[in-house]
Write an enzyme that holds these catalytic residues in place. Structure first.
Site, PDB file in Angstrom:
ATOM      1  N   HIS A  14       0.822  -1.046  -0.050  1.00  0.00           N
ATOM      2  CA  HIS A  14       0.027   0.040   0.076  1.00  0.00           C
ATOM      3  C   HIS A  14       0.908   1.304  -0.103  1.00  0.00           C
ATOM      4  O   HIS A  14       1.295   1.716   1.159  1.00  0.00           O
ATOM      5  CB  HIS A  14      -0.790  -0.139   1.022  1.00  0.00           C
ATOM      6  CG  HIS A  14      -1.946   1.064   1.257  1.00  0.00           C
ATOM      7  ND1 HIS A  14      -3.087   0.785   2.113  1.00  0.00           N
ATOM      8  CD2 HIS A  14      -1.879   2.317   0.924  1.00  0.00           C
ATOM      9  CE1 HIS A  14      -3.921   2.014   1.840  1.00  0.00           C
ATOM     10  NE2 HIS A  14      -3.000   2.957   1.130  1.00  0.00           N
ATOM     11  N   HIS A  16       1.301   4.836  -2.529  1.00  0.00           N
ATOM     12  CA  HIS A  16       0.912   5.859  -3.531  1.00  0.00           C
ATOM     13  C   HIS A  16       2.100   6.439  -3.877  1.00  0.00           C
ATOM     14  O   HIS A  16       2.919   7.126  -3.181  1.00  0.00           O
ATOM     15  CB  HIS A  16      -0.133   6.715  -3.019  1.00  0.00           C
ATOM     16  CG  HIS A  16      -1.304   6.256  -2.380  1.00  0.00           C
ATOM     17  ND1 HIS A  16      -2.392   6.080  -3.225  1.00  0.00           N
ATOM     18  CD2 HIS A  16      -1.611   5.702  -1.181  1.00  0.00           C
ATOM     19  CE1 HIS A  16      -3.321   5.678  -2.353  1.00  0.00           C
ATOM     20  NE2 HIS A  16      -2.840   5.344  -1.218  1.00  0.00           N
ATOM     21  N   HIS A 194      -9.416   1.062  -1.414  1.00  0.00           N
ATOM     22  CA  HIS A 194      -9.486   1.571   0.014  1.00  0.00           C
ATOM     23  C   HIS A 194     -10.938   1.710   0.776  1.00  0.00           C
ATOM     24  O   HIS A 194     -11.884   2.004  -0.161  1.00  0.00           O
ATOM     25  CB  HIS A 194      -8.957   3.190   0.072  1.00  0.00           C
ATOM     26  CG  HIS A 194      -7.611   3.398  -0.121  1.00  0.00           C
ATOM     27  ND1 HIS A 194      -6.888   2.885  -1.156  1.00  0.00           N
ATOM     28  CD2 HIS A 194      -6.688   4.267   0.424  1.00  0.00           C
ATOM     29  CE1 HIS A 194      -5.630   3.178  -1.381  1.00  0.00           C
ATOM     30  NE2 HIS A 194      -5.468   4.311  -0.150  1.00  0.00           N
ATOM     31  N   GLU A 197     -10.977   3.183   6.159  1.00  0.00           N
ATOM     32  CA  GLU A 197     -10.047   4.211   6.522  1.00  0.00           C
ATOM     33  C   GLU A 197     -10.713   5.308   7.435  1.00  0.00           C
ATOM     34  O   GLU A 197     -10.824   5.218   8.691  1.00  0.00           O
ATOM     35  CB  GLU A 197      -9.364   4.785   5.297  1.00  0.00           C
ATOM     36  CG  GLU A 197      -8.133   5.638   5.884  1.00  0.00           C
ATOM     37  CD  GLU A 197      -7.437   6.624   4.762  1.00  0.00           C
ATOM     38  OE1 GLU A 197      -8.039   6.641   3.671  1.00  0.00           O
ATOM     39  OE2 GLU A 197      -6.345   7.065   5.181  1.00  0.00           O
ATOM     40  N   ASP A 275       2.071   4.053   2.880  1.00  0.00           N
ATOM     41  CA  ASP A 275       0.904   4.917   2.355  1.00  0.00           C
ATOM     42  C   ASP A 275       1.437   6.116   1.280  1.00  0.00           C
ATOM     43  O   ASP A 275       1.738   5.821   0.243  1.00  0.00           O
ATOM     44  CB  ASP A 275      -0.172   5.276   3.304  1.00  0.00           C
ATOM     45  CG  ASP A 275      -1.362   5.655   3.000  1.00  0.00           C
ATOM     46  OD1 ASP A 275      -1.814   5.314   1.660  1.00  0.00           O
ATOM     47  OD2 ASP A 275      -2.409   6.118   3.601  1.00  0.00           O
ATOM     48  N   ASP A 276       1.768   7.003   2.227  1.00  0.00           N
ATOM     49  CA  ASP A 276       2.467   8.398   1.537  1.00  0.00           C
ATOM     50  C   ASP A 276       3.529   8.748   2.502  1.00  0.00           C
ATOM     51  O   ASP A 276       3.553   9.982   3.294  1.00  0.00           O
ATOM     52  CB  ASP A 276       1.248   9.370   1.571  1.00  0.00           C
ATOM     53  CG  ASP A 276       0.123   8.801   0.727  1.00  0.00           C
ATOM     54  OD1 ASP A 276       0.087   8.943  -0.593  1.00  0.00           O
ATOM     55  OD2 ASP A 276      -1.147   8.684   1.274  1.00  0.00           O
TER      56      ASP A 276
HETATM   57  N1  ADE Z   1      -4.397   8.760  -1.523  1.00  0.00           N
HETATM   58  C1  ADE Z   1      -3.241   8.883  -1.125  1.00  0.00           C
HETATM   59  N2  ADE Z   1      -3.292   8.300   0.129  1.00  0.00           N
HETATM   60  C2  ADE Z   1      -4.537   8.028   0.532  1.00  0.00           C
HETATM   61  C3  ADE Z   1      -5.312   7.464   1.617  1.00  0.00           C
HETATM   62  N3  ADE Z   1      -4.793   7.224   2.553  1.00  0.00           N
HETATM   63  N4  ADE Z   1      -6.581   7.276   1.630  1.00  0.00           N
HETATM   64  C4  ADE Z   1      -7.168   7.632   0.400  1.00  0.00           C
HETATM   65  N5  ADE Z   1      -6.502   8.202  -0.797  1.00  0.00           N
HETATM   66  C5  ADE Z   1      -5.379   8.507  -0.765  1.00  0.00           C
HETATM   67 ZN    ZN Z   2      -3.802   4.694   0.549  1.00  0.00          ZN
END
Ligand code: ADE
Ligand code: ZN
Length: 334
Positions: A14, A16, A194, A197, A275-276
């Site tokens: 996971h 991005h 997703h 969350e 994630d990011d």
């Molecule tokens: N796009 C990038 N990170 C995300 C996340 N945690 N939840 C939803 N969309 C995303």
């Molecule tokens: Zn994500």
């Protein structure tokens, strides 16, 4: 425990790619492409990364992506992430990209996918890191836009293993995308989404039943529904959990309150992911260390996160066996 975590083989499911844009690279690309950004230094960018929820993050994240213009920019972004994978001993990674974030700004789909793919190919050859690519639809846009993106992906089908669903969750339920996911499956793509969350547990159910996902991204709200939780355990449905993301976006107030180890001990197939990472303060090792410090899983349990990720990954059975052996040897020899 830090040394154990650093050496542990890791599989990321996971991530991005747009979320790996570090402030320094953002600045370098803005300069190279003559783009004005509303910050005067990389430090000022980092200081702006204070988020209250998912949407407050997404607003900044989409703005950051504006510096990505040329194929080389997408290559440089992806290569920088892969070098971090090497540092963190990530042996396999499955990467999301958001084509609509770029095509809506006039960047060609081919430019995006070719730049990312070239870096992934080079990483396999030069770093020994394997990967898969997942194309995510932005759920705040409509389903017609997702169909257009799916059509653009078809000439690149050999480079893309699955489709996913991300962006603003609440108010954009899985059912909005049933048609395009059904079509993607017919075309031979795997599916992930997703769900759970910020959105409710019912979105997890709907992602499974309506979008036929092979994995749920995040999914931590599953604990709100006993029946769903039991079903996740019996069906071995993987959850790609992102601990630092969840605390930065206030899904959990503190890491001590995170439910990932509780879910692991209930035999849910949970995995650790970043994630990011450029926005949430850490790559894979940082996420493992944060979980370890706050929730004190054992070494066996930390290794189980990797074993779960291997099982949940989109690689061949032979490759899964190789990575399981690698992980078990590491655990036994440490
Ligand atoms: N796009 C990038 N990170 C995300 C996340 N945690 N939840 C939803 N969309 C995303
Ligand atoms: Zn994500």
């Amino acid at each position: 425990m830090q040394a154990f975590i650093e050496g542990l083989p890791k599989v990321e499911l996971h991530l991005h790619i747009e979320g790996t844009l570090e402030p320094e690279l953002m600045f370098a690309l803005a300069k190279r492409n003559n783009i004005t950004i509303p910050f005067s230094s990389p430090k000022e960018v980092s200081q702006a990364y204070q988020f209250e929820n998912l949407q407050s993050f997404l607003d900044i994240y989409y703005q950051g992506a504006n510096v990505l213009i040329k194929e080389q920019d997408f290559f440089d972004l992806t290569w920088a992430y892969l070098l971090r994978c090497q540092q963190d001993n990530v042996v396999h990674t499955e990467i999301f990209f958001d084509p609509q974030t770029h095509t809506d700004r006039g960047i060609a789909f081919d430019t995006v996918v070719n730049g990312i793919h070239r870096a992934l190919t080079q990483a396999k050859q030069e770093l020994g890191i394997s990967s898969q690519l997942i194309m995510s639809f932005l759920r705040h846009l409509d389903e017609d836009a997702a169909f257009t993106t799916l059509a653009q992906a078809l000439p690149h089908k050999d480079k893309i293993i699955a489709v996913g669903l991300d962006s603003s969750e609440v108010g954009n339920p899985p059912e909005k995308f049933t048609g395009v996911f059904t079509k993607a499956k017919q075309l031979g793509f795997l599916t992930v989404a997703h769900a759970g969350e910020e959105g409710p547990a019912s979105y997890i159910n709907d992602a499974i039943n309506m979008l036929k996902v092979a994995r749920v991204d995040h999914g931590v709200r599953c604990v709100d529904n006993e029946e769903l939780l039991a079903q996740l355990i019996t069906t071995k449905m993987p959850l790609t959990v992102c601990p630092l993301s969840n605390t930065k976006l206030a899904v959990f107030d503190t890491m001590e309150q995170h439910n990932i180890v509780e879910l692991l001990r209930k035999n849910v197939c949970v995995t650790i992911n970043s994630d990011d990472p450029a926005y949430f303060g850490g790559y894979m090792n940082d996420n493992f260390i944060a979980v370890s410090n706050a929730l004190k899983p054992s070494k066996q349990e930390l290794a189980q996160f990797t074993l779960n990720a291997i099982e949940a990954s989109f690689i061949s059975i032979e490759e899964k066996e190789r990575l399981v052996t690698l992980t078990q040897y590491y655990l036994n020899d440490f």
